[in-house]
Design a protein around this motif. Structure first.
Motif, short mmCIF file in Angstrom:
data_model
loop_
_atom_site.label_atom_id
_atom_site.label_comp_id
_atom_site.label_asym_id
_atom_site.label_seq_id
_atom_site.Cartn_x
_atom_site.Cartn_y
_atom_site.Cartn_z
N ALA A 9 0.77 -1.40 0.24
CA ALA A 9 0.39 0.13 -0.03
C ALA A 9 1.07 1.99 0.34
CB ALA A 9 -0.68 0.03 1.22
N TYR A 13 -0.05 4.88 4.23
CA TYR A 13 -1.07 4.20 5.31
C TYR A 13 -0.09 3.57 6.22
CZ TYR A 13 -4.84 4.12 0.98
OH TYR A 13 -5.26 4.47 0.28
N TYR A 14 1.03 3.01 6.29
CA TYR A 14 2.22 2.75 7.47
C TYR A 14 2.38 4.03 8.42
CZ TYR A 14 2.60 -1.21 3.79
OH TYR A 14 2.22 -2.61 2.95
N LEU A 195 -5.56 -2.14 10.96
CA LEU A 195 -4.79 -1.57 10.73
C LEU A 195 -3.85 -2.65 10.39
CD1 LEU A 195 -4.52 1.42 12.37
CD2 LEU A 195 -5.46 0.75 10.44
N TYR A 198 -1.09 -3.27 7.48
CA TYR A 198 -0.85 -2.05 7.08
C TYR A 198 0.69 -1.81 7.87
CZ TYR A 198 -4.57 -0.69 4.38
OH TYR A 198 -5.71 -0.19 3.73
#
Length: 400
Positions: A9, A13-14, A195, A198
């Motif tokens: 991604a 996002y991370y 989450l 991510y």
């Protein structure tokens, strides 16, 4: 880079996900701290008894250090973070459940030992979460190729403020800690569910060095790691002084009334949180050496201002300067360790964290003994000298 970290991604996002995990960590810790008066009242503890009980948490953190380092190296920081993100708020809920269930039996005296054991385990899980989330943050920072570590720590500080307000609201409405903490556990589960995808699946150490996991967190460490540890220790000791002794100083040395004695602590925390969100820009613009040097100078000036001035405004300004000074040092140290070649990042972060946290853990009794011997004002002067030493060591910080 994509191959190393299995990126699936956009990198933002991370960054958002790890930021939320930092927020969860800070929110969980501060929620425990916000309800300490409730537990003190339930178990009918004196100040001394409460102080002894509170040692269970940092003792769990310190004794868990080798285990946490081994687990992160053996199973990756991702797996340990996801486990800790569930266990940390769950253990907090378990902590709240003990008085809840004991209130129906009326056997609160014996229950305090069970409470201490769970608090000890809370410290263990807290350390595991801290190590794994910082190891993840180092990986995300490398994805960006610039400093973003301080922003993560800023979210931790912001979570502390939010948790403090929520805790005060819960206490004001007589909501017992168990129901309060169940909500935090639910929040932790939602964070993991939404989450987990991510988080970085592979730590960089596994692609660069295939060293076997070890319980010896100082194995393979060089002088630079110990330098970062000492700088972190000095900064966290200064931070611990403000947490534990600023209100005492305001009341017993400056004779402010009870409605004003926490002004210094509040100003320090506000400055710390605010500056952490600015620190990454300053580090990227001026470099880590400049930031650490400026941090030491600001911390020293803050403590000296608190010693030399007696008005509420200027003493509180001094407390805010201390908060600004200590805000960036530990994130900069973690970031520098993450870029330092020749060491396993997770293990090096664990080593620096352990050395630094020692300063935070020993500061309450150490400052108390020194204050009884030479007075709290002179203790502040000594801490200011330590801050100057941190500034003088900044030149040895490698620009990676």
């Amino acid at each position: 880079m994509e191959q190393d970290f299995h990126i699936v991604a956009p990198k933002r996002y991370y960054r958002i996900a790890i930021g939320v995990f930092f927020f969860l960590q800070g929110f969980t810790f501060a929620s425990w701290a916000a309800r300490i008066p409730d537990f003190k009242a339930f178990f009918a503890l004196s100040e001394g008894q409460l102080g002894t009980l509170l040692w269970a948490f940092p003792l769990g953190q310190l004794l868990c250090v080798p285990l946490a380092g081994y687990l992160v190296e053996r199973f990756t920081s991702r797996r340990m973070l996801l486990c800790a993100a569930c266990l940390y708020p769950f253990t907090l809920a378990l902590l709240g459940f003990i008085p809840f269930i004991l209130s129906s039996t009326g056997n609160s005296h014996d229950g305090v030992w069970i409470f201490a054991a769970v608090l000890f385990f809370l410290g263990i899980v807290a350390n595991l979460h801290n190590l794994s989330v910082n190891t993840q943050a180092v990986g995300v920072e490398k994805m960006y190729g610039r400093s973003i570590m301080a922003t993560f720590h800023g979210l931790w500080s912001l979570a502390g403020f939010v948790a403090g307000m929520v805790g005060s609201l819960m206490a004001a409405h007589h909501i017992v800690p168990f129901y309060h903490y169940l909500g935090i556990f639910a929040f932790g589960l939602l964070v993991v569910i939404f989450l987990h995808r991510y988080t970085l699946r592979q730590d960089e150490a596994r692609t660069e060095q295939q060293e076997k996991p070890t319980f010896n967190i100082f194995k393979g460490m060089d002088a630079f790691v110990y330098l970062m540890g000492f700088i972190a220790l000095g900064s966290m000791l200064c931070e611990g002084v403000m947490y534990d002794w600023s209100a005492v100083y305001y009341k017993e040395y400056l004779f402010f009334d009870d409605t004003r004695i926490r002004f210094g602590y509040t100003a320090c925390m506000l400055a710390m949180a605010s500056c952490r969100f600015l620190a990454d820009f300053i580090v990227n613009r001026f470099g880590a050496v400049t930031v650490v040097r400026l941090s030491g100078i600001l911390t020293a000036l803050g403590f000296l201002l608190m010693v030399l001035c007696h008005s509420l405004v200027w003493v509180t300004v001094g407390a805010a300067l201390v908060g600004a000074g200590v805000s960036s040092v530990v994130p900069v140290c973690y970031g520098a360790i993450g870029r330092h070649p020749g060491v396993v990042p997770g293990r090096a972060i664990n080593a620096v964290s352990t050395i630094g946290f020692t300063g935070f853990a020993v500061s309450p009794p150490l400052i108390g003994y020194l204050a009884e011997w030479i007075g709290l004002r002179w203790v502040f002067v000594c801490v200011a000298v330590l801050a100057v030493l941190i500034a003088s060591l900044a030149g040895r910080l490698k620009e990676e």
